[in-house]
Design a protein around this motif. Structure first.
Motif, PDB file in Angstrom:
ATOM      1  N   LYS A  44      -7.492  -2.055   8.843  1.00 61.14           N
ATOM      2  CA  LYS A  44      -6.859  -1.547   7.629  1.00 61.14           C
ATOM      3  C   LYS A  44      -7.827  -0.615   6.907  1.00 61.14           C
ATOM      4  O   LYS A  44      -9.035  -0.821   6.930  1.00 61.14           O
ATOM      5  CB  LYS A  44      -6.446  -2.681   6.710  1.00 61.14           C
ATOM      6  N   TRP A  50      -8.370   1.040   3.088  1.00 54.90           N
ATOM      7  CA  TRP A  50      -7.955   0.941   1.693  1.00 54.90           C
ATOM      8  C   TRP A  50      -8.522   2.105   0.891  1.00 54.90           C
ATOM      9  O   TRP A  50      -9.651   2.543   1.115  1.00 54.90           O
ATOM     10  CB  TRP A  50      -8.433  -0.362   1.074  1.00 54.90           C
ATOM     11  N   VAL A  75      -0.756  -1.940  -2.637  1.00 52.00           N
ATOM     12  CA  VAL A  75      -1.093  -3.362  -2.732  1.00 52.00           C
ATOM     13  C   VAL A  75      -0.703  -3.816  -4.134  1.00 52.00           C
ATOM     14  O   VAL A  75      -1.203  -3.283  -5.124  1.00 52.00           O
ATOM     15  CB  VAL A  75      -2.595  -3.598  -2.479  1.00 52.00           C
ATOM     16  N   ILE A 111     -10.152  -5.994  -3.000  1.00 52.18           N
ATOM     17  CA  ILE A 111     -10.397  -4.697  -2.365  1.00 52.18           C
ATOM     18  C   ILE A 111     -11.216  -3.803  -3.294  1.00 52.18           C
ATOM     19  O   ILE A 111     -12.153  -3.128  -2.842  1.00 52.18           O
ATOM     20  CB  ILE A 111      -9.075  -4.012  -1.956  1.00 52.18           C
ATOM     21  N   GLU A 137      -3.061   0.691   0.970  1.00 52.59           N
ATOM     22  CA  GLU A 137      -3.497   0.112   2.235  1.00 52.59           C
ATOM     23  C   GLU A 137      -2.812   0.843   3.384  1.00 52.59           C
ATOM     24  O   GLU A 137      -1.588   0.913   3.427  1.00 52.59           O
ATOM     25  CB  GLU A 137      -3.118  -1.372   2.269  1.00 52.59           C
ATOM     26  N   THR A 151      -2.210   0.509   7.196  1.00 54.35           N
ATOM     27  CA  THR A 151      -2.292  -0.364   8.363  1.00 54.35           C
ATOM     28  C   THR A 151      -2.373   0.546   9.580  1.00 54.35           C
ATOM     29  O   THR A 151      -1.433   1.301   9.858  1.00 54.35           O
ATOM     30  CB  THR A 151      -1.070  -1.290   8.448  1.00 54.35           C
TER      31      THR A 151
END
Length: 168
Positions: free
Chosen positions: A51, A53, A103, A112, A144, A146
């Motif tokens: 991931k 961020w 998020v 985070i 985020e 992915t």
């Protein structure tokens, strides 16, 4: 999916791609607007466990685009060494493609944000980071990405070095 790399001998192994993402500090996020035009923005980031961020303001164009189309890519240049006498560049770069989301869980957002602070200001006292987190807690948005596909490429000279081949 991205087609197979034309110069496959220059493809970076996944472990090297992940090392570049972990070590580097900036990259370029790419999104598409409603007309299909790309929008790119340089960002600092944190990469861990598949991931990526980012932190940003709670409103803005990138958030508007993400809500219209959450598919995104993120490019990091891990090495860029111009070698004029060889008319080339010794480079390594990584492109991550995936789905972007905001998020919303406050505990995850704070975790985070803390990890981002630790990455970019590791020598600062913990109290200073905690004060920063308190001050900007409600103003910061955490995104985020992915990672669904991760590819990397290096210049032919670096690829030969990595494989232990002699230079031409």
């Amino acid at each position: 999916m991205i087609p197979v790399m034309r110069r496959g001998r220059q493809a970076l192994p996944q472990a090297v791609c992940e090392e570049i993402l972990t070590r580097s500090t900036a990259g370029v996020l790419a999104l598409a607007d409603a007309d299909g035009f790309p929008y790119t923005v340089p960002l600092s980031y944190l990469y861990q466990e598949g991931k990526i961020w980012f932190h940003c303001a709670r409103a803005g164009y990138k958030l508007d685009l993400m809500r219209q189309n959450p598919r995104a890519s993120f490019c990091v240049i891990g090495q860029d060494q111009v070698v004029p006498e060889e008319y080339t560049t010794y480079y390594r770069s990584v492109v991550a493609r995936g789905t972007l989301r905001e998020v919303t869980d406050p505990a995850v957002r704070e975790d985070i944000a803390r990890r981002l602070g630790q990455k970019y200001a590791p020598a600062q006292p913990e109290e200073a980071l905690e004060a920063e987190l308190r001050q900007y807690r409600d103003a910061v948005c955490i995104l985020e990405l992915t990672v669904e596909q991760l590819t990397g490429k290096e210049g032919s000279q670096l690829a030969r070095q990595r494989r232990g081949e002699a230079q031409l």
